[in-house]
Design a protein around this motif. Structure first.
Motif, PDB file in Angstrom:
ATOM      1  N   ARG A 159       0.866  -1.345  -0.167  1.00  0.00           N
ATOM      2  CA  ARG A 159       0.071  -0.039   0.032  1.00  0.00           C
ATOM      3  C   ARG A 159       0.963   1.298   0.024  1.00  0.00           C
ATOM      4  O   ARG A 159       0.438   2.260  -0.823  1.00  0.00           O
TER       5      ARG A 159
ATOM      6  N   ARG B  64       1.031   4.097  -2.944  1.00  0.00           N
ATOM      7  CA  ARG B  64       0.666   5.550  -2.666  1.00  0.00           C
ATOM      8  C   ARG B  64       1.935   6.356  -3.162  1.00  0.00           C
ATOM      9  O   ARG B  64       1.681   7.441  -3.743  1.00  0.00           O
TER      10      ARG B  64
ATOM     11  N   GLU C  83      -3.776  -0.442  -5.245  1.00  0.00           N
ATOM     12  CA  GLU C  83      -3.678  -1.731  -4.285  1.00  0.00           C
ATOM     13  C   GLU C  83      -2.088  -2.068  -4.180  1.00  0.00           C
ATOM     14  O   GLU C  83      -1.856  -2.781  -3.221  1.00  0.00           O
TER      15      GLU C  83
END
Length: 99
Positions: free
Chosen positions: A14, A18, A51
């Motif tokens: 994750r 990001r 994801e």
């Protein structure tokens, strides 16, 4: 038999996703343009950015387009870790003998 993904790995996926998406937005690159430049489909890139899921090759293709590939290589260099530095030092001969 497949096992569950460990929590630290999920967290890292994750976080990396990001980071990639932030780099994309900072460079004002659309997902469609990133997918085109990386030679990937838009759904594949979206899945990677949302994801952290996808193939290692897809990750490296996106990292290359975003200018992060060299940093990925350096981050995985074992000589940049405390253990790698220690082992490299241990492998150096104590004395070099003349011929």
């Amino acid at each position: 038999m497949p096992t569950r993904t460990p929590l630290p790995v999920n967290r890292a996926m994750r976080n990396v996703a990001r980071n990639l998406d932030l780099a994309r937005r900072q460079q004002r690159i659309t997902v469609e343009l990133l997918a085109d430049r990386a030679g990937l489909s838009v759904p594949t890139v979206r899945k990677l950015l949302n994801e952290g899921a996808g193939s290692f090759e897809s990750f490296l293709r996106v990292a290359r387009i975003l200018g992060l590939l060299d940093y990925v290589e350096k981050a995985t260099d074992p000589l940049n870790t405390p253990m790698g530095k220690l082992r490299a030092y241990d492998d150096v001969p104590k004395r070099v003998r003349g011929q």
